[in-house]
Scaffold this active site. Structure first.
Site, PDB file in Angstrom:
ATOM      1  N   LEU A  24      -6.666   4.567   9.870  1.00 11.64           N
ATOM      2  CA  LEU A  24      -5.448   3.956  10.416  1.00 11.64           C
ATOM      3  C   LEU A  24      -4.276   4.172   9.456  1.00 11.64           C
ATOM      4  O   LEU A  24      -4.450   4.206   8.251  1.00 11.64           O
ATOM      5  CB  LEU A  24      -5.663   2.453  10.617  1.00 11.64           C
ATOM      6  CG  LEU A  24      -6.735   2.049  11.615  1.00 11.64           C
ATOM      7  CD1 LEU A  24      -6.966   0.545  11.558  1.00 11.64           C
ATOM      8  CD2 LEU A  24      -6.351   2.493  13.017  1.00 11.64           C
ATOM      9  N   ASP A  66     -12.153   3.834   7.995  1.00 10.97           N
ATOM     10  CA  ASP A  66     -11.471   3.080   6.936  1.00 10.97           C
ATOM     11  C   ASP A  66     -12.437   2.328   6.021  1.00 10.97           C
ATOM     12  O   ASP A  66     -12.008   1.480   5.230  1.00 10.97           O
ATOM     13  CB  ASP A  66     -10.493   2.072   7.574  1.00 10.97           C
ATOM     14  CG  ASP A  66      -9.251   2.765   8.126  1.00 10.97           C
ATOM     15  OD1 ASP A  66      -8.526   3.394   7.336  1.00 10.97           O
ATOM     16  OD2 ASP A  66      -9.017   2.693   9.349  1.00 10.97           O
ATOM     17  N   GLU A  71     -12.678  -3.787   0.499  1.00 15.65           N
ATOM     18  CA  GLU A  71     -12.202  -5.143   0.221  1.00 15.65           C
ATOM     19  C   GLU A  71     -11.821  -5.880   1.503  1.00 15.65           C
ATOM     20  O   GLU A  71     -11.794  -7.119   1.516  1.00 15.65           O
ATOM     21  CB  GLU A  71     -10.988  -5.082  -0.709  1.00 15.65           C
ATOM     22  CG  GLU A  71     -10.576  -6.437  -1.243  1.00 15.65           C
ATOM     23  CD  GLU A  71      -9.262  -6.375  -2.007  1.00 15.65           C
ATOM     24  OE1 GLU A  71      -9.203  -6.930  -3.108  1.00 15.65           O
ATOM     25  OE2 GLU A  71      -8.290  -5.774  -1.509  1.00 15.65           O
ATOM     26  N   ASP A  72     -11.539  -5.150   2.574  1.00 11.05           N
ATOM     27  CA  ASP A  72     -11.017  -5.826   3.764  1.00 11.05           C
ATOM     28  C   ASP A  72     -12.050  -6.643   4.536  1.00 11.05           C
ATOM     29  O   ASP A  72     -11.706  -7.677   5.096  1.00 11.05           O
ATOM     30  CB  ASP A  72     -10.313  -4.815   4.673  1.00 11.05           C
ATOM     31  CG  ASP A  72      -9.007  -4.348   4.050  1.00 11.05           C
ATOM     32  OD1 ASP A  72      -8.308  -5.190   3.471  1.00 11.05           O
ATOM     33  OD2 ASP A  72      -8.707  -3.153   4.113  1.00 11.05           O
ATOM     34  N   ARG A  91     -11.959  -1.563  12.917  1.00  8.21           N
ATOM     35  CA  ARG A  91     -12.540  -2.004  11.653  1.00  8.21           C
ATOM     36  C   ARG A  91     -13.427  -3.249  11.798  1.00  8.21           C
ATOM     37  O   ARG A  91     -14.087  -3.642  10.840  1.00  8.21           O
ATOM     38  CB  ARG A  91     -11.436  -2.265  10.616  1.00  8.21           C
ATOM     39  CG  ARG A  91     -10.544  -1.057  10.373  1.00  8.21           C
ATOM     40  CD  ARG A  91      -9.789  -1.160   9.073  1.00  8.21           C
ATOM     41  NE  ARG A  91     -10.707  -1.239   7.948  1.00  8.21           N
ATOM     42  CZ  ARG A  91     -10.339  -1.456   6.687  1.00  8.21           C
ATOM     43  NH1 ARG A  91      -9.071  -1.600   6.411  1.00  8.21           N
ATOM     44  NH2 ARG A  91     -11.244  -1.516   5.724  1.00  8.21           N
ATOM     45  N   ARG A 137      -2.965  -8.445  10.662  1.00  7.91           N
ATOM     46  CA  ARG A 137      -4.432  -8.384  10.520  1.00  7.91           C
ATOM     47  C   ARG A 137      -5.074  -9.740  10.242  1.00  7.91           C
ATOM     48  O   ARG A 137      -6.302  -9.843  10.231  1.00  7.91           O
ATOM     49  CB  ARG A 137      -4.795  -7.426   9.374  1.00  7.91           C
ATOM     50  CG  ARG A 137      -4.309  -6.008   9.547  1.00  7.91           C
ATOM     51  CD  ARG A 137      -5.163  -5.245  10.527  1.00  7.91           C
ATOM     52  NE  ARG A 137      -4.712  -3.865  10.641  1.00  7.91           N
ATOM     53  CZ  ARG A 137      -5.110  -2.880   9.846  1.00  7.91           C
ATOM     54  NH1 ARG A 137      -5.974  -3.118   8.887  1.00  7.91           N
ATOM     55  NH2 ARG A 137      -4.654  -1.664  10.022  1.00  7.91           N
ATOM     56  N   HIS A 168      -0.554  -5.445   4.475  1.00  5.61           N
ATOM     57  CA  HIS A 168      -1.315  -6.543   3.867  1.00  5.61           C
ATOM     58  C   HIS A 168      -0.490  -7.256   2.800  1.00  5.61           C
ATOM     59  O   HIS A 168       0.360  -6.643   2.154  1.00  5.61           O
ATOM     60  CB  HIS A 168      -2.580  -5.997   3.187  1.00  5.61           C
ATOM     61  CG  HIS A 168      -3.688  -5.626   4.122  1.00  5.61           C
ATOM     62  ND1 HIS A 168      -4.400  -4.462   3.989  1.00  5.61           N
ATOM     63  CD2 HIS A 168      -4.220  -6.275   5.185  1.00  5.61           C
ATOM     64  CE1 HIS A 168      -5.330  -4.404   4.940  1.00  5.61           C
ATOM     65  NE2 HIS A 168      -5.236  -5.493   5.677  1.00  5.61           N
ATOM     66  N   CYS A 255      -7.934  -2.274  -2.418  1.00  2.41           N
ATOM     67  CA  CYS A 255      -8.865  -2.317  -1.278  1.00  2.41           C
ATOM     68  C   CYS A 255     -10.071  -1.401  -1.446  1.00  2.41           C
ATOM     69  O   CYS A 255     -10.974  -1.436  -0.621  1.00  2.41           O
ATOM     70  CB  CYS A 255      -8.127  -2.041   0.030  1.00  2.41           C
ATOM     71  SG  CYS A 255      -7.099  -0.589   0.019  1.00  2.41           S
TER      72      CYS A 255
HETATM   73  N1  GLY Z   1      -6.105   2.402   6.768  1.00  2.00           N
HETATM   74  C1  GLY Z   1      -6.282   1.112   6.251  1.00  2.00           C
HETATM   75  C2  GLY Z   1      -6.040   0.082   7.276  1.00  2.00           C
HETATM   76  O1  GLY Z   1      -5.117   0.243   8.055  1.00  2.00           O
HETATM   77  O2  GLY Z   1      -6.725  -0.880   7.354  1.00  2.00           O
END
Ligand code: GLY
Length: 262
Positions: A24, A66, A71-72, A91, A137, A168, A255
């Site tokens: 992304l 991704d 970390e996300d 994701r 997000r 973020h 991340c």
């Molecule tokens: N490409 C990282 C994100 O958008 O989460």
């Protein structure tokens, strides 16, 4: 005195997939080159090891372009991993895919049960506070459902606002020590860091804000000499790392690892 917010014994990383070319991004500046990304990532892992972390490296997951941005989908506090609910549709499945590795590597694993969303990239931790930036997000419902999990681990949760058009909260900020952050002028002006010392990124160097403090070092992206000088003048020792491939898919230094102590 130990500082769980920046003193770490361990880190967990995931190798970049070849499918990272489908990662992304808000603005298309071309696809990352998987080989170049792998080289950048290898240097990042070496830097974590040099900084004193035992690094576990998970295999690439081609199902999730991704997934190198490990970390996300999770937050680790005091050795307990909280499995989050990432806010991008492509994701969402990363959380379940990561869970077995968290069970294997952390002291304990709990799941965020929510109909909302929380991305780890929106979370900045001090030694006793979790700053959570609402964003495209991370939703208010996700924040509300995260609160009891964070409080049960001895932290207070502070819900803030990520500036509009910023992916973020930590795209624009990073912790330098228990009471100091590096932040863009825009995020610094938002009041998010009330009571803390803020070192602002230099003019034209907003992207330098996505740094990480790891033990004695601040990892900083290459190409931001004036911000590097500000950190040096403030007494920090920087490790400069190339993040040009990660940047093509809106990724950065924070991340690409989960940092923790056991
Ligand atoms: N490409 C990282 C994100 O958008 O989460």
């Amino acid at each position: 005195m130990t500082h769980p917010s920046f003193q770490f014994t361990h880190a967990l990383c995931r190798l970049p997939s070849k499918s990272v070319t489908d990662g992304l991004r808000a603005q298309d500046q071309g696809d990352p080159d998987p080989l170049a990304f792998a080289a950048e990532h290898a240097a990042y892992i070496s830097a974590l090891r040099d900084a004193g972390c035992a690094v576990t490296v998970l295999p690439a997951d081609e199902n999730f372009p991704d997934s190198v941005f490990i970390e996300d989908p999770a937050l680790v506090l005091n050795g307990t991993a909280i499995v989050l609910r990432p806010g991008a549709e492509t994701r969402l499945g990363e959380a379940a895919a990561l869970r077995p590795a968290l069970v294997e590597n952390m002291n304990n694993v709990v799941d965020l049960q929510t109909a909302g969303y929380v991305d780890g990239g929106d979370i900045l931790c001090t030694d006793d506070r979790v700053l959570l930036g609402l964003s495209a997000r991370t939703s208010e419902q996700g924040a509300a459902d995260l609160r009891p999990l964070v409080e049960a681990l001895g932290y207070t949760l502070h819900v803030l606002q990520t500036p509009p058009d910023i992916l973020h909260f930590k795209t624009e900020s990073s912790l330098l020590d228990e009471s100091t952050v590096l932040a863009t002028p825009a995020l610094a002006a938002s009041g998010a860091f009330y009571g803390m010392t803020v070192i602002e990124t230099a003019a034209g160097e907003d992207a330098a804000a996505n740094a990480i403090r790891v033990n004695d070092f601040v990892f900083l992206s290459a190409g931001y000499p004036n911000t590097a000088k500000r950190l040096e003048d403030a007494g920090y020792t920087s490790k400069i790392l190339n993040t040009s491939q990660a940047a093509l898919v809106d990724g950065g230094l924070s991340c690409m690892s989960l940092r923790y102590s056991l």
